[in-house]
Scaffold this motif. Structure first.
Motif: not given
Ligand SMILES: [Fe+2]
Ligand SMILES: [Fe+2]
Length: 265
Positions: A179, A181, A8, A154, A39-40
Motif C-alpha cells: 500500500h 508503494h 502493488d 495492506h 490493486e493498481n
Molecule cells: Fe497501492
C-alpha cells in the motif's frame, strides 16, 4: 518451498516490468508460488478482467491480492467471485464476504498454502474492521495440515503493520506490507518463524510520488487540484521479497529483498 511476493503493480509500467523480469526471476529462484498485489494494475486504480488474465494466464502469477483500490474498476464485480485466486482485503468495509480475504491453494510442485489479505485502519478509508480479529478468523478457516500461511497486510503505517506481524509471529509463515508503494529494508524473521517486511514496495515508476505522475501530485498538494492523475513513466523498478519456507512446519527459513531496475537494463 520458495515464494516470490510482489507489492502493488502500477499500471502499464508495472506490468511491463513484470513481463520483462519474471522469466529471469523464475530461472534464478525457481519460485513455487508467485503472489502479486493487483490493486493498481489498471491505470493505477483497480484491475480489469483483461489485466487479470494477463497477470495470471500470460505471466503465470498464481495469486492476486488487492487493497483499498480493489473496486476502482467496476467490472471487477463481474468476475471477482468466479476466481478464488483474487484475494480481497477481507476486513474492508465494502467486502461483504470475509472469506474472500482468504485463498487456499496447492502449487504445481505439490505444496499447500493459504494467502490472506487484510487492510489497516490507521490513516485508511473509514469502515475497515479490526484486522487483528480478522486475521485470527481467516487463519482459523485454514486446515491444520496447511502450514504455509501468508498475509498481505495492506496498510499505511509501519506501526500497524509491525503490530499485526508481531501479533501473528510464530503462528503464520509470512506477513508483508503493501500500500505505501515504498520498499522498506527491515525484512527479518520474527520468533524464528514468521518472515516479515513492513512494505515490499511497488513495481512501477519510481520517478514519481508513490507511482503517480509528479506534476499531478504536486498540483494536488500545492493547489488542492485532483486532475491529471495517472501512473508516471520513468525509473521503473520491480520490488518484492523472496522467501523460503519449510512447508511441513510453515517456518520461514529465509527472506530476502528483490529489486530489478527496468530503466537500467
Ligand atoms: Fe497501492
Ligand atoms: Fe492501497
Amino acid at each position: 518451498m520458495k515464494i516470490l511476493a510482489l507489492g502493488d503493480v502500477i499500471g502499464r509500467p508495472g506490468r511491463q516490468a513484470l513481463e520483462f523480469f519474471l522469466s529471469s526471476l523464475r530461472e534464478e529462484y525457481s519460485p513455487d508460488l508467485i503472489i502479486v498485489n493487483g490493486e493498481n494494475s489498471a491505470g493505477g486504480a483497480g484491475m480489469t478482467f483483461a489485466i487479470f488474465e494477463e497477470l495470471t494466464h500470460k505471466l503465470g502469477i498464481d495469486v492476486i491480492t488487492m487493497g483499498n483500490h480493489w473496486m476502482d474498476k467496476k467490472e471487477i464485480y463481474n468476475f471477482v467471485h468466479k476466481h478464488e485466486n483474487i484475494v480481497l482485503p477481507g476486513n474492508m468495509g465494502n467486502v461483504s464476504d470475509p472469506r474472500k480475504g482468504l485463498f487456499i491453494g496447492t502449487t504445481k510442485t505439490g505444496h499447500r498454502y493459504a494467502v490472506a489479505n487484510l487492510i489497516g485502519r490507521v490513516f485508511m478509508v473509514e469502515g475497515n474492521k479490526n484486522p487483528f480479529d480478522f486475521a485470527d478468523m481467516l487463519f482459523s478457516y485454514v486446515p491444520a495440515s496447511v502450514r504455509v500461511r501468508i498475509l498481505d497486510f495492506h496498510a499505511e503505517t509501519s506501526s500497524e503493520k509491525q503490530a499485526l506481524a508481531q501479533y501473528l509471529a510464530g503462528r503464520v509463515s509470512l506477513v508483508y506490507g503493501t500500500h505505501t508503494h515504498t520498499p522498506t529494508a527491515d525484512h527479518r524473521i520474527l520468533r524464528n518463524h514468521t518472515g516479515f517486511v513492513t512494505d515490499v514496495g511497488m513495481t512501477g515508476p519510481y520517478d514519481s510520488v508513490i507511482g503517480t505522475d509528479t506534476e499531478a501530485s504536486l498540483r494536488r498538494f500545492l493547489k488542492g487540484e485532483k486532475k491529471g492523475w495517472g501512473p508516471a513513466k520513468n525509473d521503473i523498478q520491480l520490488h518484492g521479497i523472496l522467501t523460503e519456507m519449510d512447508s511441513a512446519t510453515g517456518q520461514c527459513l529465509k527472506i530476502e529483498r528483490i529489486r530489478r531496475d527496468f530503466a537500467s537494463t
